[in-house]
Write a protein that holds these residues in place. Structure first.
Motif, mmCIF file in Angstrom:
data_model
loop_
_atom_site.group_PDB
_atom_site.id
_atom_site.type_symbol
_atom_site.label_atom_id
_atom_site.label_comp_id
_atom_site.label_asym_id
_atom_site.label_seq_id
_atom_site.Cartn_x
_atom_site.Cartn_y
_atom_site.Cartn_z
ATOM 1 N N ILE A 1 -5.485 -7.991 -1.543
ATOM 2 C CA ILE A 1 -5.455 -6.615 -2.040
ATOM 3 C C ILE A 1 -4.090 -6.392 -2.682
ATOM 4 N N VAL A 2 -4.100 -5.975 -3.940
ATOM 5 C CA VAL A 2 -2.866 -5.804 -4.692
ATOM 6 C C VAL A 2 -2.742 -4.355 -5.129
ATOM 7 N N GLY A 3 -1.594 -3.763 -4.882
ATOM 8 C CA GLY A 3 -1.380 -2.386 -5.316
ATOM 9 C C GLY A 3 -0.103 -1.824 -4.714
ATOM 10 N N LYS A 4 0.648 -1.103 -5.547
ATOM 11 C CA LYS A 4 1.861 -0.442 -5.064
ATOM 12 C C LYS A 4 1.879 1.032 -5.467
ATOM 13 N N LEU B 1 -13.509 -5.440 -0.465
ATOM 14 C CA LEU B 1 -12.194 -5.888 0.000
ATOM 15 C C LEU B 1 -11.631 -4.945 1.054
ATOM 16 N N ILE B 2 -11.814 -3.648 0.850
ATOM 17 C CA ILE B 2 -11.334 -2.674 1.837
ATOM 18 C C ILE B 2 -12.142 -2.800 3.130
ATOM 19 N N HIS C 1 -12.294 -4.631 8.879
ATOM 20 C CA HIS C 1 -12.774 -5.568 9.898
ATOM 21 C C HIS C 1 -11.634 -6.444 10.410
ATOM 22 N N GLN C 2 -10.814 -6.964 9.496
ATOM 23 C CA GLN C 2 -9.763 -7.897 9.867
ATOM 24 C C GLN C 2 -8.691 -7.240 10.723
ATOM 25 N N ASN C 3 -8.537 -5.938 10.601
ATOM 26 C CA ASN C 3 -7.530 -5.219 11.388
ATOM 27 C C ASN C 3 -8.126 -4.517 12.600
ATOM 28 N N ARG D 1 -22.665 -12.379 -6.079
ATOM 29 C CA ARG D 1 -22.177 -11.486 -5.011
ATOM 30 C C ARG D 1 -20.926 -10.786 -5.471
ATOM 31 N N ASP D 2 -20.760 -9.535 -4.994
ATOM 32 C CA ASP D 2 -19.507 -8.814 -5.298
ATOM 33 C C ASP D 2 -18.354 -9.521 -4.632
#
Length: 476
Positions: free
Chosen positions: A159-162, A195-196, A201-203, A475-476
């Motif tokens: 995930i990329v973003g600032k 991705l979100i 899930h990962q957290n 797939r997305d």
């Protein structure tokens, strides 16, 4: 943790400091000419008359870019380049020479050079090449730094973003992920909802259990119930064996229901019951099955409007809308575009085994000005196209898709079909518009119909009448 906590980390790679250049060239007149030009442009310039002096300077100082002569006394520039890249792997290098043969260019690029400039050079082009190379490498460094910061603070992957909207989103995701609550992710197509969902899930405490995504809009309605809940042998004609559904497969983990707004009212009722009771039955079965599954749902349609229109159950909407995350459209976070470009260019260059290309200033301006109806997914497709088509190491506007550069269907058709009737031209334009939108929707007809604001049946009729080629949707 506040959203601004990560901002200094993300922004540090682009701090406005004096750019330092090193020039290694054995001709005094060349060194003097370059020093004068670049100093007047605001660069800090250091000179070296041979490779040994240049290597010594590189061992003691950091530079933002190296201008390296090909024909040096002793070791040539190409001979020196592997040692330079070993010392400073991220240092952009532009080769300069009076003998710009194809073989020299290929050898220089293979050795790790960023670009190749032939003497005598054009000052404006040289300056543009230098600025492009520095900007690209700073963006790459910022992406690496940003990913490291996001991984450290949030455990986010890919995930990329600032931008401020994304930093607020990251904070919210980190806050809600450990809970058991159902989450609804809303956002336009291509904004990165899956991705979100994976980050949630990962957290969460469920990270060691399955994360199962299902695009409910891509599964035919008559098969969706069996896909989600499973079936017993003989439940329908082709049910020759019993099969588990995705709710069982995801037990203990997370089930991501994408495009939930496309579900039939009957399926919505079944999903509501699972959310309320955490129980369901196999299709054709008689015994209830207990599951512990966290639901993360996503939609690119306005569910509140769908409730008002009678297309979505109000009780299910409130069950899903416990915590709602709004993903910003790419056009509302344009400062993330250079970072995303650097991320995708690196990814697809590595995937295709090619040198990472740069974006010309003109191409970057086009990308920054475009409205991005397909959001991050459209930008990703654009960067993949650029990597595949680029042969010079620089992506110029002519390598960008027509919809970004303002090229029109009609102008192309008039050039290639001067004898066609107006009716034929209109049909061809319609065919191309539908095909283009379908590709940008990853061949999801429901999504395309919503974009065109026409019924799905109407779109299907047009696809058949115009013989639009439909590809299998990835797939997305």
């Amino acid at each position: 943790m506040s959203a601004t906590a990560i901002a200094p980390i993300a922004a540090s790679a682009t701090t406005d400091v004096l750019t330092r250049l090193l020039i290694i060239d054995d001709e005094p007149s060349i060194r003097e000419s370059l020093e004068t030009l670049l100093t007047l442009e605001g660069f800090s310039v250091t000179l070296a008359q041979d490779g040994a002096t240049g290597l010594d300077l590189l061992s003691r100082s950091e530079y933002d870019l190296l201008l390296l002569d090909l024909a040096l006394p002793g070791e040539s520039g190409i001979d020196l380049l592997p040692r330079i890249t070993q010392m400073h792997p991220q240092l952009p290098v532009i080769m300069i020479t009076a003998f710009g043969t194809v073989g020299n260019v290929v050898d220089a690029i293979r050795a790790g050079a960023e670009n190749f400039v032939q003497k005598p050079w054009d000052n404006e082009k040289l300056l543009a090449d230098i600025r492009t190379a520095i900007a690209r490498h700073r963006a790459e460094a910022e992406v690496v730094q940003l990913k490291r910061a996001l991984k450290k603070r949030y455990n986010f992957e890919n995930i990329v973003g600032k931008s401020e909207p994304m930093l607020r989103l990251f904070d919210t995701v980190a806050q809600v992920a450990p809970s058991r609550s159902t989450i609804l992710i809303q956002g336009e197509s291509g904004t990165g909802k899956e991705l979100i969902a994976k980050a949630i899930h990962q957290n969460s405490p469920r990270r060691d259990k399955p994360f199962i995504p299902v695009n409910t809009g891509a599964v035919p309605s008559e098969l969706l119930e069996s896909t989600l809940f499973g079936h017993v042998k003989g439940a329908f004609t082709s049910a020759i064996t019993s099969k588990k559904g995705l709710f069982e497969v995801a037990n203990g983990g997370t089930l991501f229901l994408d495009e939930i707004g496309t579900m039939s009212m009957d399926m919505q009722a079944k999903i509501l019951r699972v959310l309320q009771d955490r129980r369901f039955m196999h299709l054709g079965g008689t015994s209830e099955i207990q599951v512990d599954v966290r639901i993360v749902a996503a939609t690119n349609v306005n569910l509140q409007q769908a409730v008002r229109d009678g297309r979505f159950r109000e009780d299910l909407f409130y069950r899903l809308n416990v915590i709602c995350l709004e993903l910003p459209a790419l056009r509302s976070r344009r400062e993330d575009i250079p970072l995303l470009c650097a991320h995708f260019l690196n990814f697809y260059a590595e995937e295709n085994g090619t040198t990472v290309p740069t974006l010309s200033p003109e191409a970057l301006r086009i990308l920054m000005d475009y409205e991005w109806p397909g959001n991050v997914r459209e930008l990703e497709n654009c960067m993949e196209r650029g990597v595949v088509l680029c042969t010079t190491g620089v992506i110029t506007p002519d390598l960008l898709p027509a919809q970004l550069t303002g090229s029109t269907y009609s102008a192309t058709l008039l050039d290639h079909r001067p004898d066609a009737s107006l009716f034929d031209l209109m049909e061809e334009i319609e065919r191309r518009i539908i095909s283009d939108r379908m590709e940008r929707c990853h061949w999801n007809q429901t999504e395309a119909a919503e974009y065109f604001k026409i019924p799905l049946s109407t779109l299907n009729q047009k696809i058949k009448r115009l013989n639009v080629e439909i590809k299998k949707r990835p797939r997305d």
